[in-house]
Motif scaffolding. Sequence first.
Motif, mmCIF file in Angstrom:
data_model
loop_
_atom_site.group_PDB
_atom_site.id
_atom_site.type_symbol
_atom_site.label_atom_id
_atom_site.label_comp_id
_atom_site.label_asym_id
_atom_site.label_seq_id
_atom_site.Cartn_x
_atom_site.Cartn_y
_atom_site.Cartn_z
ATOM 1 N N GLY B 56 35.228 120.389 16.254
ATOM 2 C CA GLY B 56 35.424 120.745 17.656
ATOM 3 C C GLY B 56 35.289 119.533 18.554
ATOM 4 O O GLY B 56 36.125 119.283 19.424
ATOM 5 N N LEU B 57 34.250 118.750 18.296
ATOM 6 C CA LEU B 57 34.025 117.573 19.135
ATOM 7 C C LEU B 57 35.141 116.544 18.960
ATOM 8 O O LEU B 57 35.544 115.889 19.917
ATOM 9 N N ASN B 58 35.652 116.448 17.740
ATOM 10 C CA ASN B 58 36.718 115.469 17.509
ATOM 11 C C ASN B 58 37.984 115.837 18.281
ATOM 12 O O ASN B 58 38.724 114.969 18.729
ATOM 13 N N LEU B 67 34.871 111.749 26.316
ATOM 14 C CA LEU B 67 33.604 111.709 25.617
ATOM 15 C C LEU B 67 32.725 112.856 26.099
ATOM 16 O O LEU B 67 32.351 112.895 27.254
ATOM 17 N N SER B 68 32.411 113.782 25.204
ATOM 18 C CA SER B 68 31.521 114.875 25.592
ATOM 19 C C SER B 68 30.200 114.749 24.852
ATOM 20 O O SER B 68 30.176 114.570 23.647
ATOM 21 N N LEU B 69 29.115 114.850 25.587
ATOM 22 C CA LEU B 69 27.792 114.845 24.957
ATOM 23 C C LEU B 69 27.146 116.208 25.115
ATOM 24 O O LEU B 69 25.935 116.340 25.055
ATOM 25 N N GLY B 70 27.967 117.234 25.340
ATOM 26 C CA GLY B 70 27.396 118.550 25.600
ATOM 27 C C GLY B 70 27.748 119.581 24.552
ATOM 28 O O GLY B 70 27.538 120.766 24.738
ATOM 29 N N HIS B 71 28.291 119.104 23.409
ATOM 30 C CA HIS B 71 28.767 120.093 22.454
ATOM 31 C C HIS B 71 27.656 120.894 21.793
ATOM 32 O O HIS B 71 27.893 122.006 21.340
ATOM 33 N N ALA B 72 26.445 120.330 21.750
ATOM 34 C CA ALA B 72 25.334 121.114 21.227
ATOM 35 C C ALA B 72 25.109 122.329 22.130
ATOM 36 O O ALA B 72 24.731 123.401 21.659
ATOM 37 N N GLY B 73 25.380 122.158 23.414
ATOM 38 C CA GLY B 73 25.267 123.274 24.355
ATOM 39 C C GLY B 73 26.217 124.401 24.002
ATOM 40 O O GLY B 73 25.859 125.586 24.062
ATOM 41 N N LYS B 238 44.060 119.425 29.901
ATOM 42 C CA LYS B 238 42.701 118.982 29.611
ATOM 43 C C LYS B 238 41.794 120.193 29.414
ATOM 44 O O LYS B 238 40.994 120.241 28.479
ATOM 45 N N ILE B 239 41.929 121.168 30.301
ATOM 46 C CA ILE B 239 41.071 122.349 30.218
ATOM 47 C C ILE B 239 41.345 123.121 28.923
ATOM 48 O O ILE B 239 40.414 123.546 28.240
ATOM 49 N N ILE B 240 42.623 123.262 28.571
ATOM 50 C CA ILE B 240 42.955 123.977 27.336
ATOM 51 C C ILE B 240 42.274 123.317 26.138
ATOM 52 O O ILE B 240 41.605 123.972 25.332
ATOM 53 N N ALA B 241 42.408 121.991 26.045
ATOM 54 C CA ALA B 241 41.857 121.293 24.882
ATOM 55 C C ALA B 241 40.335 121.382 24.861
ATOM 56 O O ALA B 241 39.725 121.614 23.812
ATOM 57 N N PHE B 242 39.724 121.216 26.030
ATOM 58 C CA PHE B 242 38.262 121.255 26.101
ATOM 59 C C PHE B 242 37.750 122.641 25.725
ATOM 60 O O PHE B 242 36.756 122.782 25.004
ATOM 61 N N GLY B 247 35.088 126.224 21.828
ATOM 62 C CA GLY B 247 35.134 127.427 21.003
ATOM 63 C C GLY B 247 34.813 127.125 19.548
ATOM 64 O O GLY B 247 34.077 127.873 18.888
ATOM 65 N N ILE B 248 35.351 126.015 19.037
ATOM 66 C CA ILE B 248 35.108 125.660 17.634
ATOM 67 C C ILE B 248 33.643 125.297 17.424
ATOM 68 O O ILE B 248 33.012 125.717 16.448
ATOM 69 N N ALA B 249 33.070 124.542 18.387
ATOM 70 C CA ALA B 249 31.644 124.229 18.300
ATOM 71 C C ALA B 249 30.839 125.536 18.336
ATOM 72 O O ALA B 249 29.836 125.679 17.626
#
Lengths: 252, 362
Positions: B56-58, B67-73, B238-242, B247-249
């Motif tokens: 998901g993060l990739n 760069l997202s550092l919030g995927h644990a969220g 951008k919103i779609i991809a994010f 969702g995958i995370a």
Amino acid sequence: MSLLEVKNLSISFGGLKAVDDFNLNIEKGDLYGLIGPNGAGKTTVFNMLSGIYKPTSGNIFLDGVDITGKKTSDINKSGIARTFQNIRLFEDMTVLDNVKVGLHNTYKYHSYDAILRTPKYFKMEKLMDEKALELLTIFGLEGEKDTMASSLPYGNQRQLEIARAMATNPKLLILDEPAAGMNPNETAELMDTIALIRKEFGITILLIEHDMKLVAGICEKLTVLNFGAVLTQGETSKVLSDPEVIKAYLGE
Amino acid sequence: MKNIKINKKTKQMLITLAIVVIFYAFIEILSLAGALSGLFSGLLVPMTVYILAAIGLNLCVGYLGELSLGHAGFMCVGAYSSSLFSMIFKDAIPDALRFLLALAVGGIVAMIFGFLIAIPVLRLKGDYLAIVTLAFGEIIKNIINTLFIGRDADGFHFSMKDTASLNMAADGEVILNGPQGITGTPKQATFTIGILLIILCLVIVYNFVNSRTGRAVTAIRDNRIAAETIGINITKYKIIAFTLSAGIAGLGGVLYAHNLNSLTATTKNFGYNMSIMLLVYVVLGGIGSLRGTIIATVILYALPELLRGLADYRMLIYSIVLIALMIFNWAPGVKTWREVHGLDGASLQKKLKFGKKEKEVQ
């Protein structure tokens, strides 16, 4: 009615009036040149035409429709496509994919069509591939379709950028210094390409150029910009022999 | 087969899927043969959790280029929403169906959060975006730690203070107990389900990336201004991809929640440490390479655990492996050396005769 009508267009950055009261009329099918010394405001005009800058005042009409201040992507949808002085390709994508991005608004399907690989996805992708290859063939790039855009030679990168712009099916193509950084051979090739796309697509072109040989060779009409204001406008041969223009370029 | 043209990207994807399947078969055989220690078997499900989150993060870092550092969220949101769902319908829905629905709930709720957070956050770029996503991740975790939800004969009770203020009848049962989290989530996540989810997500991401939408997303990454001038609505894609990435995370989170008896949100599992860990997996595996992400996650996740016998030296070895991986993947000198000695991706494939097969297939 003219295809592009620019009325009293001005933009200021802080106290600097970069473009002041700019007017321009381009008829359908014209090949129009915008010239002027460095810093005259040519690229600023282009950035306003393509929506990257919002003009402080004035209006831009494309085919009679006011497109002033619209979003960049919407201006492209209304029919203006451009290239950049410093080439802006999608470098980590293949040549074919670069053109396919240009076809984004021509062949549509939803994200879920893609994720589920519905028949619509395959149909549209096939149409896109065919159309993109057709365009690449016109530009002589069909053999490079799987090459990464960044590894193309400079001249071909410029052609790919034009092909990508043409993929959006514009009414008006604006080229920002297409011959910048090119050697005489590449410039000659570029002139052929421009002549070819006019013939193939019957498209109206506005270009900025410093290469006077190219300008004199292909442009039918010119506008000369100096210090953000129009110096003179008219037929290429008349404009180029205008003493004011020579003065602006070469000094007294 | 002769009429089917398999293009290069599809082939790459099939290889990645094959690696996943082989890895699965290998582990299963070891497990059947009784060669896996209890410790190692316990690592398998968390490993699939982190692989999912890293995939998901990739999508966000590699393909969208943000760069997202919030995927644990988002993992946290997926974990808690699905766990709540499973607790609430514990007796009402049969196990298998409930778990499937829990997966859907976790994924969708994480996507909703991804969408809502993407709207303000994606106006930013680079470091600023990273900082704000980091903050959002922490906010999610901290808010969840203040929630109390209980159920009694009257229905649901909700509070953000403590269990007493839920005002429940004597028969009431606390489902979500603030910092103590959710206890008793059915333990339904298995290694097999994890692998199936990984395959599903790989296919989704692959299909997404190689489509009109995916091309728009990568075009934005490569050159935002050029993408805009050829008619691409930057914000939308951008919103779609994010959202998809979140969702995958979130799916990873669902698996996480259904692997533990008690689910709590701490700095260790859903905090910035985890977000950064995920980023390490993605960066060392290769930004924009799903296969690399999976391999890096497996190695880097299993390593500290397998080295446990070395006690204090294990983190030392771990850091050496990190540096070695980084150099192997990214150092320009090593890259050239790999190309010269035929150890880069392209020439390895030729050696394995994948190139030849492609011609035959065409």
